[in-house]
Design an enzyme around this catalytic site. Structure first.
Site, PDB file in Angstrom:
ATOM      1  N   GLU A  95      12.918  -5.686   2.748  1.00  0.00           N
ATOM      2  CA  GLU A  95      12.300  -4.362   2.760  1.00  0.00           C
ATOM      3  C   GLU A  95      12.068  -3.953   4.203  1.00  0.00           C
ATOM      4  O   GLU A  95      12.304  -4.738   5.126  1.00  0.00           O
ATOM      5  CB  GLU A  95      10.984  -4.374   1.978  1.00  0.00           C
ATOM      6  N   HIS A 117       3.298   6.000   1.312  1.00  0.00           N
ATOM      7  CA  HIS A 117       4.621   5.471   0.967  1.00  0.00           C
ATOM      8  C   HIS A 117       5.623   6.601   1.096  1.00  0.00           C
ATOM      9  O   HIS A 117       5.381   7.698   0.601  1.00  0.00           O
ATOM     10  CB  HIS A 117       4.622   4.905  -0.459  1.00  0.00           C
ATOM     11  N   ARG A 121       7.160   1.932   7.526  1.00  0.00           N
ATOM     12  CA  ARG A 121       6.870   2.985   6.552  1.00  0.00           C
ATOM     13  C   ARG A 121       6.356   4.277   7.165  1.00  0.00           C
ATOM     14  O   ARG A 121       6.699   5.362   6.713  1.00  0.00           O
ATOM     15  CB  ARG A 121       5.826   2.480   5.559  1.00  0.00           C
ATOM     16  N   HIS A 178      -0.730   5.505  -0.497  1.00  0.00           N
ATOM     17  CA  HIS A 178      -0.286   4.294  -1.188  1.00  0.00           C
ATOM     18  C   HIS A 178      -1.205   3.102  -0.978  1.00  0.00           C
ATOM     19  O   HIS A 178      -1.592   2.438  -1.927  1.00  0.00           O
ATOM     20  CB  HIS A 178       1.115   3.962  -0.675  1.00  0.00           C
ATOM     21  N   ARG A 235       0.649  -1.723   7.253  1.00  0.00           N
ATOM     22  CA  ARG A 235       0.959  -2.944   6.504  1.00  0.00           C
ATOM     23  C   ARG A 235       2.473  -3.156   6.415  1.00  0.00           C
ATOM     24  O   ARG A 235       3.221  -2.223   6.118  1.00  0.00           O
ATOM     25  CB  ARG A 235       0.387  -2.801   5.092  1.00  0.00           C
TER      26      ARG A 235
HETATM   27  C1  LIG Z   1       2.806   1.750  -7.333  1.00  0.00           C
HETATM   28  C2  LIG Z   1       2.455   0.611  -6.417  1.00  0.00           C
HETATM   29  C3  LIG Z   1       3.428  -0.271  -6.007  1.00  0.00           C
HETATM   30  C4  LIG Z   1       3.104  -1.338  -5.150  1.00  0.00           C
HETATM   31  N1  LIG Z   1       4.085  -2.236  -4.806  1.00  0.00           N
HETATM   32  C5  LIG Z   1       3.736  -3.326  -4.070  1.00  0.00           C
HETATM   33  C6  LIG Z   1       4.681  -4.358  -3.811  1.00  0.00           C
HETATM   34  O1  LIG Z   1       5.828  -4.292  -4.247  1.00  0.00           O
HETATM   35  N2  LIG Z   1       4.272  -5.428  -3.077  1.00  0.00           N
HETATM   36  C7  LIG Z   1       3.002  -5.555  -2.579  1.00  0.00           C
HETATM   37  O2  LIG Z   1       2.696  -6.552  -1.917  1.00  0.00           O
HETATM   38  N3  LIG Z   1       2.092  -4.595  -2.829  1.00  0.00           N
HETATM   39  C8  LIG Z   1       2.419  -3.499  -3.568  1.00  0.00           C
HETATM   40  N4  LIG Z   1       1.471  -2.552  -3.834  1.00  0.00           N
HETATM   41  C9  LIG Z   1       0.098  -2.753  -3.327  1.00  0.00           C
HETATM   42  C10 LIG Z   1      -0.595  -3.829  -4.151  1.00  0.00           C
HETATM   43  O3  LIG Z   1      -0.262  -3.676  -5.506  1.00  0.00           O
HETATM   44  C11 LIG Z   1      -2.106  -3.752  -4.017  1.00  0.00           C
HETATM   45  O4  LIG Z   1      -2.494  -3.611  -2.686  1.00  0.00           O
HETATM   46  C12 LIG Z   1      -2.762  -5.015  -4.570  1.00  0.00           C
HETATM   47  O5  LIG Z   1      -2.263  -5.277  -5.850  1.00  0.00           O
HETATM   48  C13 LIG Z   1      -4.274  -4.858  -4.605  1.00  0.00           C
HETATM   49  O6  LIG Z   1      -4.825  -5.914  -5.329  1.00  0.00           O
HETATM   50  P1  LIG Z   1      -6.396  -6.028  -5.489  1.00  0.00           P
HETATM   51  O7  LIG Z   1      -6.633  -7.222  -6.309  1.00  0.00           O
HETATM   52  O8  LIG Z   1      -7.034  -5.935  -4.168  1.00  0.00           O
HETATM   53  O9  LIG Z   1      -6.818  -4.680  -6.274  1.00  0.00           O
HETATM   54  P2  LIG Z   1      -6.272  -4.040  -7.622  1.00  0.00           P
HETATM   55  O10 LIG Z   1      -5.073  -4.710  -8.119  1.00  0.00           O
HETATM   56  O11 LIG Z   1      -6.173  -2.572  -7.389  1.00  0.00           O
HETATM   57  O12 LIG Z   1      -7.450  -4.325  -8.652  1.00  0.00           O
HETATM   58  C14 LIG Z   1      -8.663  -3.626  -8.564  1.00  0.00           C
HETATM   59  C15 LIG Z   1      -9.514  -3.972  -9.754  1.00  0.00           C
HETATM   60  O13 LIG Z   1     -10.831  -3.488  -9.532  1.00  0.00           O
HETATM   61  C16 LIG Z   1     -11.296  -2.844 -10.700  1.00  0.00           C
HETATM   62  N5  LIG Z   1     -12.330  -1.884 -10.335  1.00  0.00           N
HETATM   63  C17 LIG Z   1     -12.257  -0.840  -9.476  1.00  0.00           C
HETATM   64  N6  LIG Z   1     -13.444  -0.217  -9.405  1.00  0.00           N
HETATM   65  C18 LIG Z   1     -14.271  -0.869 -10.237  1.00  0.00           C
HETATM   66  C19 LIG Z   1     -15.629  -0.693 -10.614  1.00  0.00           C
HETATM   67  N7  LIG Z   1     -16.395   0.283 -10.113  1.00  0.00           N
HETATM   68  N8  LIG Z   1     -16.160  -1.550 -11.507  1.00  0.00           N
HETATM   69  C20 LIG Z   1     -15.421  -2.553 -12.048  1.00  0.00           C
HETATM   70  N9  LIG Z   1     -14.131  -2.768 -11.722  1.00  0.00           N
HETATM   71  C21 LIG Z   1     -13.573  -1.933 -10.823  1.00  0.00           C
HETATM   72  C22 LIG Z   1     -10.054  -2.227 -11.305  1.00  0.00           C
HETATM   73  O14 LIG Z   1     -10.304  -1.938 -12.659  1.00  0.00           O
HETATM   74  C23 LIG Z   1      -9.081  -3.374 -11.083  1.00  0.00           C
HETATM   75  O15 LIG Z   1      -9.231  -4.351 -12.075  1.00  0.00           O
HETATM   76  C24 LIG Z   1       1.783  -1.480  -4.691  1.00  0.00           C
HETATM   77  C25 LIG Z   1       0.795  -0.587  -5.098  1.00  0.00           C
HETATM   78  C26 LIG Z   1       1.120   0.448  -5.963  1.00  0.00           C
HETATM   79  C27 LIG Z   1       0.036   1.392  -6.405  1.00  0.00           C
END
Ligand SMILES: Cc1cc2nc3c(=O)[nH]c(=O)nc-3n(C[C@H](O)[C@H](O)[C@H](O)COP(=O)(O)OP(=O)(O)OC[C@H]3O[C@@H](n4cnc5c(N)ncnc54)[C@H](O)[C@@H]3O)c2cc1C
Length: 533
Positions: free
Chosen positions: A117, A233, A279, A342, A377
C-alpha cells in the site's frame, strides 16, 4: 439512586484494541467490555485492506520502522514506532494461533499473501477474505474473548461519563438501550472507543465513531495530543445517493491508476511514488484535480480497467459486491472517488503503555495518541496499533494494580428528549459536521478555521441548551462529544501555523521544523501548547 456494580477492569470499546486488552486482562481478573452498539459495529469491523506487519525478521522490521517514520513527516515518536513494528509480528502470530485466517497462496505451500500500500517500501500487508481484514480480525478476537469465562460484554450500552474521585478515575457511568443508567466501579478503566470520523460530514467511519472516549477523557482532565492531524482517505466512493464507502488503498497497491476528468494520470505531477504516495499527498491531489477553474466540482476516477493477472472480483469481493449495487465493476468501469475523513492520528495522550495523564485511566487504539503515527499514519498500521498497544495498556493496568474504590452515583433527575428535541439536535449536529468538512478539512487557513469556530460555538450553544434543561439521550451525549472533538481539532489546527503530514494550511504551506517539530497538547486548562516527545 443508580445501581452500582463493580468489576476488576472496565474496557470501553470492542474493536481490536479493546478486545486485545480484554484477553490479557482476563488472565488476572474479571473484565467488562462495553460497546455502544452490537459487538461487530466498530471501525475495526470495516477495515478492508489489511494489517501491516514485518514477519521476515530484523531487516523487515527495520524497514517497517523507516516507512512508518517517513510517513509521519517528522513527528513520529520513534520509541512508539519501534514498539509497534518490533512487537507486531508476535501479536499477529498469536492472533493466527487464536484462529485468524489471513489469505494464503494455495499454489505456494499456503504462504501468507502480502500486498503493498501507499508509502510502504515493500509488500507487507496481510489481508483476509480479500478485502475484509478487519471483520476477520474482529471475528477471531471476539470468538477467543467470548470463550474466556472472565470476560463479560455489555452491548448497546454507552459510557456517558467517567467517575473521578481525588483525581483518579474509579469507574464509569453507563446508559443502556432502555435508558437505564448504572455505575460500574473498576480498578482501572481503558478507553478503546475508536476514532471520531463522524465529526466530519464526509467520512468512511461508521455512526459509532463520534469521539466519545476522547471527549470523556478530556472532561476528566486528560491531555489530548495532535488533534489537528486527521487523515483523509483519498478514495471513498463519490456517487450521488451512495454512502462514502471506502475503496481500499490495496486497489492502488494492485495497480489502480487515478485519472482526472480529462483522462490524465495526474499523480505524475504530484509525487514520484505516483498513486502510492503518502495518503495526504494523494488526497490533496484529488481535491485539487476535482476543483474546476470555474469552481464547479470535477469527477476524479480510480481506473483498474487495464489491470491484468488478477481476478479483481476474487481479490476484492467486498468492494466488488458493494460496487455492483450501483452497477459498477472494477474491471469495466471508471470508479468516481473523493477524499473522506478516515483516521485520527491524535487523541488521548498516552505513554507507550497506555497511561493517560489521569490516574486509573488508560487508552489504546485509535482513541489514543502515543505519537506512533506522527502527522500521518502509514497505511494499515492501525489494526497493528490496536493489537500492540491494546496489549501494552492491559499490561500497565495489571502492573499498576490500583485498588478498587466505590462511589455511589448521585441521584440525577434527567428528562427524555422529545422527538422535536432530537430533530433540532440533529440540525445542530449536521451544521457542525458540514462546517468541519468545509472549514477544517483537507485545505485549511486561518479565516476558514475561524468560520469553523463560529459554527462550533453555535452548535455548542444549541447542545448545551438541552443539557441545561436536564435532558439526556444517547444522541445528546454523542453531540457533546462531537462538539468537544471539533473544538480540539480547530484549536490545534489554528495553532499549528505550518503544513505537515495530514495538516495543510494554505496560508502556511511549508513545514517549519524550527517551531513545530513538536506535538500539540491540549491540557487541563484547554490551551494548546507544543511539546517535544
Ligand atoms: C472503512 C475503514 C477501513 C479501514 N481499513 C483499514 C485497514 O485496512 N488497515 C488498518 O490498519 N486500518 C484500517 N482502518 C482503521 C482501523 O480500522 C481503525 O483505526 C481501528 O480498527 C481502530 O480500532 P479501535 O479498537 O481503536 O476502535 P474501533 O474498532 O473503532 O472500536 C471502537 C469501539 O468503541 C465503542 N464505543 C465508542 N463509543 C462508545 C461509548 N460511548 N460507549 C461504549 N462503547 C463505545 C464502539 O462501539 C466500538 O466497539 C479502517 C477504518 C475504516 C473506517
Amino acid at each position: 439512586m443508580a445501581l452500582v456494580s463493580q468489576i476488576d477492569y472496565l474496557v470501553m470499546g470492542a474493536g481490536v484494541a479493546g478486545l486485545r486488552a480484554a484477553v490479557k486482562l482476563a488472565a488476572h481478573g474479571d473484565v467488562l467490555v462495553v460497546t455502544k452498539e452490537s459487538l461487530a459495529e466498530s471501525n475495526t469491523h470495516y477495515a478492508q485492506g489489511g494489517i501491516a506487519v514485518a514477519m521476515e525478521g530484523s531487516n523487515d522490521v527495520a524497514l517497517h520502522l523507516e516507512d512508518t517514520i517517513a510517513a509521519g513527516d517528522g513527528l513520529v515518536n520513534r520509541a512508539a514506532a519501534q514498539a509497534l513494528v518490533a512487537e507486531g509480528p508476535e501479536r499477529v502470530a498469536e492472533l493466527i494461533e487464536w484462529g485468524a485466517r489471513f489469505d494464503r497462496d494455495a499454489r505456494d505451500g499456503g504462504e501468507l499473501l502480502r500486498t503493498r500500500e501507499g508509502a510502504h517500501s515493500l509488500p507487507r500487508i496481510l489481508h483476509a477474505n480479500g478485502d475484509a481484514t478487519g471483520a476477520e480480525i474482529g471475528r477471531s478476537l471476539l470468538a477467543f474473548a467470548r470463550a474466556h469465562p472472565r470476560i463479560r460484554f455489555a452491548e448497546w450500552t454507552m459510557v456517558t461519563g467517567l467517575v473521578l474521585v481525588d483525581g483518579r478515575v474509579i469507574g464509569a457511568d453507563l446508559l443502556d438501550r432502555d435508558g437505564l443508567m448504572r455505575r460500574v466501579c473498576a480498578c482501572a478503566v481503558l478507553i478503546a472507543a475508536g476514532g471520531a470520523g463522524q465529526v466530519y460530514s464526509e467520512t468512511t467511519n461508521p455512526a459509532v465513531a463520534t469521539g466519545d472516549g476522547i471527549a470523556l477523557a478530556a472532561e476528566a482532565g486528560a491531555d489530548l495530543a495532535d488533534m489537528e492531524f486527521y487523515q483523509f482517505h483519498p478514495t471513498a466512493l463519490a456517487l450521488e445517493g451512495a454512502p462514502r464507502f471506502l475503496l481500499s488503498e490495496a486497489l492502488r497497491g494492485e495497480g489502480a491508476y487515478l485519472r482526472n476528468d480529462r483522462g490524465e494520470r495526474f499523480m505524475e505531477r504530484y509525487h514520484p511514488l505516483l498513486e502510492l504516495a503518502p495518503r495526504d499527498v494523494v488526497a490533496r491531489a484529488i481535491t485539487r484535480e476535482g476543483m474546476g477553474d470555474d469552481g464547479a466540482p470535477r469527477p476524479v476516477f480510480l481506473d483498474m480497467r487495464y489491470v491484468r493477472g488478477i481476478n479483481l472480483r476474487e481479490r476484492f469481493p467486498g468492494i466488488s459486491a458493494f460496487l455492483a449495487r450501483y452497477q459498477l465493476d472494477l474491471a469495466r468501469d471508471l470508479i468516481p472517488v473523493r477524499p473522506a475523513a478516515h483516521y485520527l492520528m491524535g487523541g488521548i495522550r498516552t505513554d507507550l503503555d497506555g497511561r493517560t495523564s489521569v490516574r486509573g485511566l488508560y487508552a489504546a487504539g485509535e482513541a489514543a495518541c502515543t505519537g506512533v503515527h506522527g502527522a500521518n499514519r502509514l497505511a494499515s498500521n492501525s489494526l497493528l496499533e490496536g493489537l500492540v498497544f491494546g496489549s501494552r495498556a492491559a499490561k500497565a493496568m495489571l502492573e499498576d494494580d490500583l485498588p478498587l474504590a466505590i462511589a455511589a452515583a448521585p441521584d440525577a433527575v434527567t428528562a427524555a428528549m422529545s422527538s422535536e428535541d432530537e430533530d433540532l439536535l440533529e440540525i445542530h449536529i449536521g451544521q457542525l459536521r458540514r462546517a468541519m468538512w468545509e472549514h477544517a478539512g483537507l485545505l485549511r487557513e486561518e479565516s476558514t478555521l475561524r468560520e469553523g469556530f463560529a459554527a462550533q460555538a453555535a452548535a455548542e450553544t444549541g447542545i448545551e441548551h438541552f443539557i441545561q434543561r436536564g435532558k439526556s439521550s444517547r444522541r445528546l451525549a454523542e453531540a457533546r462529544a462531537l462538539n468537544r472533538v471539533a473544538r480540539a481539532i480547530l484549536q490545534s489546527a489554528l495553532a499549528r501555523t505550518e503544513s505537515r503530514g495530514a495538516h495543510f494550511r494554505n496560508d502556511f504551506p511549508r513545514r517549519d521544523d524550527e517551531r513545530f517539530r513538536k506535538h500539540s497538547v491540549i491540557g487541563r486548562d484547554g490551551r494548546v501548547v507544543f511539546e517535544e516527545w
